[in-house]
Design a protein around this motif. Structure first.
Motif, short mmCIF file in Angstrom:
data_model
loop_
_atom_site.label_atom_id
_atom_site.label_comp_id
_atom_site.label_asym_id
_atom_site.label_seq_id
_atom_site.Cartn_x
_atom_site.Cartn_y
_atom_site.Cartn_z
N HIS A 94 104.20 20.46 66.95
CA HIS A 94 103.08 19.74 67.55
C HIS A 94 102.73 20.19 68.96
O HIS A 94 101.58 20.04 69.39
N ASN A 95 103.72 20.70 69.71
CA ASN A 95 103.46 21.02 71.12
C ASN A 95 103.57 22.49 71.46
O ASN A 95 103.03 22.91 72.50
N ILE A 96 104.26 23.29 70.65
CA ILE A 96 104.47 24.69 70.99
C ILE A 96 103.59 25.60 70.14
O ILE A 96 102.80 26.40 70.67
N GLU A 97 103.69 25.48 68.82
CA GLU A 97 102.94 26.38 67.94
C GLU A 97 101.43 26.33 68.16
O GLU A 97 100.78 27.38 68.18
N PRO A 98 100.82 25.13 68.34
CA PRO A 98 99.36 25.12 68.55
C PRO A 98 98.92 25.87 69.79
O PRO A 98 97.78 26.35 69.86
N LEU A 99 99.81 26.00 70.77
CA LEU A 99 99.45 26.70 72.00
C LEU A 99 99.10 28.16 71.76
O LEU A 99 98.12 28.69 72.29
N MET A 138 115.16 16.21 81.74
CA MET A 138 114.85 14.89 81.18
C MET A 138 115.78 14.45 80.05
O MET A 138 115.53 13.43 79.41
N ARG A 139 116.84 15.18 79.76
CA ARG A 139 117.66 14.87 78.60
C ARG A 139 118.14 13.41 78.55
O ARG A 139 118.08 12.79 77.49
N PRO A 140 118.59 12.79 79.65
CA PRO A 140 119.07 11.41 79.54
C PRO A 140 117.98 10.43 79.12
O PRO A 140 118.28 9.38 78.55
N VAL A 141 116.71 10.76 79.40
CA VAL A 141 115.61 9.83 79.12
C VAL A 141 114.85 10.24 77.85
O VAL A 141 114.52 9.39 77.01
N ASN A 142 114.56 11.52 77.72
CA ASN A 142 113.83 12.04 76.56
C ASN A 142 114.40 13.41 76.22
O ASN A 142 114.10 14.39 76.91
N PRO A 143 115.23 13.50 75.17
CA PRO A 143 115.98 14.73 74.90
C PRO A 143 115.13 15.96 74.64
O PRO A 143 115.61 17.08 74.83
N THR A 144 113.90 15.79 74.20
CA THR A 144 113.08 16.96 73.84
C THR A 144 112.09 17.37 74.91
O THR A 144 111.54 18.47 74.85
N TYR A 145 111.86 16.53 75.92
CA TYR A 145 110.69 16.73 76.79
C TYR A 145 110.80 17.98 77.67
O TYR A 145 109.91 18.83 77.66
N SER A 146 111.87 18.10 78.43
CA SER A 146 112.00 19.27 79.31
C SER A 146 112.03 20.56 78.51
O SER A 146 111.38 21.55 78.86
N LEU A 147 112.81 20.56 77.42
CA LEU A 147 112.92 21.78 76.62
C LEU A 147 111.58 22.16 76.00
O LEU A 147 111.23 23.34 75.90
N SER A 148 110.79 21.16 75.60
CA SER A 148 109.48 21.46 75.01
C SER A 148 108.54 22.03 76.05
O SER A 148 107.72 22.92 75.76
N LYS A 149 108.64 21.55 77.29
CA LYS A 149 107.79 22.08 78.36
C LYS A 149 108.17 23.52 78.70
O LYS A 149 107.31 24.37 78.95
N ILE A 150 109.47 23.80 78.72
CA ILE A 150 109.92 25.17 78.99
C ILE A 150 109.48 26.09 77.85
O ILE A 150 108.98 27.21 78.09
N ALA A 151 109.63 25.62 76.61
CA ALA A 151 109.21 26.42 75.46
C ALA A 151 107.70 26.65 75.48
O ALA A 151 107.22 27.75 75.13
N SER A 152 106.95 25.64 75.88
CA SER A 152 105.49 25.79 75.96
C SER A 152 105.12 26.86 76.97
O SER A 152 104.23 27.70 76.73
N GLU A 153 105.77 26.83 78.13
CA GLU A 153 105.49 27.85 79.14
C GLU A 153 105.82 29.24 78.61
O GLU A 153 105.08 30.21 78.86
N ALA A 154 106.93 29.37 77.88
CA ALA A 154 107.31 30.66 77.32
C ALA A 154 106.24 31.17 76.35
O ALA A 154 105.87 32.35 76.36
N ALA A 155 105.74 30.26 75.51
CA ALA A 155 104.69 30.64 74.56
C ALA A 155 103.43 31.08 75.29
O ALA A 155 102.81 32.10 74.95
N VAL A 156 103.04 30.32 76.30
CA VAL A 156 101.83 30.65 77.06
C VAL A 156 101.98 32.00 77.76
O VAL A 156 101.08 32.84 77.73
N ARG A 157 103.12 32.22 78.38
CA ARG A 157 103.34 33.47 79.10
C ARG A 157 103.28 34.68 78.15
O ARG A 157 102.71 35.72 78.48
#
Length: 311
Positions: A94-99, A138-157
């Motif tokens: 939902h957040n990486i592939e569509p990018l 963000m792992r203690p609060v939302n386990p996927t959020y930080s990693l998804s943002k890093i992965a999104s940046e990697a896809a964009v780059r």
């Protein structure tokens, strides 16, 4: 200011995308893409002159995007699928592939702005610059959020370089307006008599930025778009603690503020906005955090009075 352009804003019904799409529609042709689960959000955007597109990016193929999405000069990508469960597969779909598909569709635009977040940084008590280490903040609060943002940046780059799309990755800190953002969530809790969670072992400092100043800095961010992608922290000039602004919100609203110390609270994350100041050519903000949050409290009180007076 940006005028006479064709602009696509994804996530146009969100707390950041909505005011930005609305402001840009005054002097540009703006399309707002969102799922529009709230029909009122769609109506408000259309009243402001935004041309709405009801669609879920995660459900669109490359052919769908070519057929559905208009030719534009600039793309502002704010869309994100937020969910609480630690579902990494859903995050990727939902957040990486569509990018990658979206960048491929818009390989000929003048600029593509991808809104990332300062949660990509490794937790640290000092302000973080764009080349500082990344981490699972963000792992203690939302386990996927930080990693998804890093992965999104990697896809964009990667796609930016592959297709030569002029791109800016803007790492947003704490946006807010009179009716949205993290401080507004805090105000809602304060008015309800609920405690504010703070981390007991880590500074709670952020760099909040009013949506109005986000709009002011957009031309500079779009102008910085490049290949490889430019990376810029997107926050305010003033460093302020969560407990400090919550205490201030309590004083303005006449409510006592209580704090709950917990390891599950979000740690402070303060960006270094020196690069953004260079792009803007001076201070980032025209609205101080105190003035902006005072306006937020006043707007909340006015809305409450209106609700009470309604028949």
């Amino acid at each position: 200011m940006i005028t006479g352009k064709k602009i696509l804003v994804t996530g146009a019904s969100g707390s950041v995308g909505r005011p930005i799409a609305t402001a840009l529609a005054a002097d540009n042709q703006v399309w707002g893409l969102a799922r529009y689960t709230d029909p009122d959000a769609k109506d408000r955007l259309e009243t402001a002159g935004v041309r709405t597109i009801a669609a879920d990016l995660a459900a669109l193929s490359a052919d769908d995007m070519r057929g559905l999405l208009p030719e534009v000069d600039h793309v502002l990508h704010f869309a994100i699928d937020m969910f609480d469960e630690p579902d990494f597969e859903r995050t990727m779909r939902h957040n990486i592939e569509p990018l990658g598909l979206l960048l491929s569709r818009y390989r000929d635009v003048d600029s593509f702005l991808h809104c990332s977040s300062t949660v990509v940084y490794e937790a640290h008590p000092e302000p973080r610059a764009e080349d500082d280490p990344l981490g699972d903040f963000m792992r203690p609060v939302n386990p996927t959020y930080s990693l998804s943002k890093i992965a999104s940046e990697a896809a964009v780059r990667s796609v930016c370089r592959l297709l030569g799309v002029p791109t800016t990755i803007a790492r947003l800190n704490v946006p807010y307006s009179v009716d949205s953002g993290f401080p507004m969530m805090n105000l809602t809790s304060i008015l309800a008599g609920e405690p504010i969670a703070v981390h007991p072992d880590f500074p709670d400092v952020f760099a909040p930025i009013h949506v109005y100043d986000m709009i002011r800095t957009l031309p500079a961010l779009l102008g910085a778009a490049s290949t490889p992608a430019a990376i810029v922290n997107w926050g305010g000039d003033e460093q302020v603690g969560l407990s400090e602004w919550c205490t201030y919100l309590g004083e303005l609203s006449g409510r006592e503020v209580t704090f709950l110390q917990t390891q599950q609270a979000v740690k402070g994350m303060c960006p270094d906005v020196g690069r953004l100041r260079e792009l803007v050519g001076g201070p980032v903000c025209s609205i101080s955090w105190r003035d902006g949050m005072r306006a937020m409290v006043e707007a909340s009180a006015a809305a409450s009075r209106t609700a009470v007076d309604a028949p």
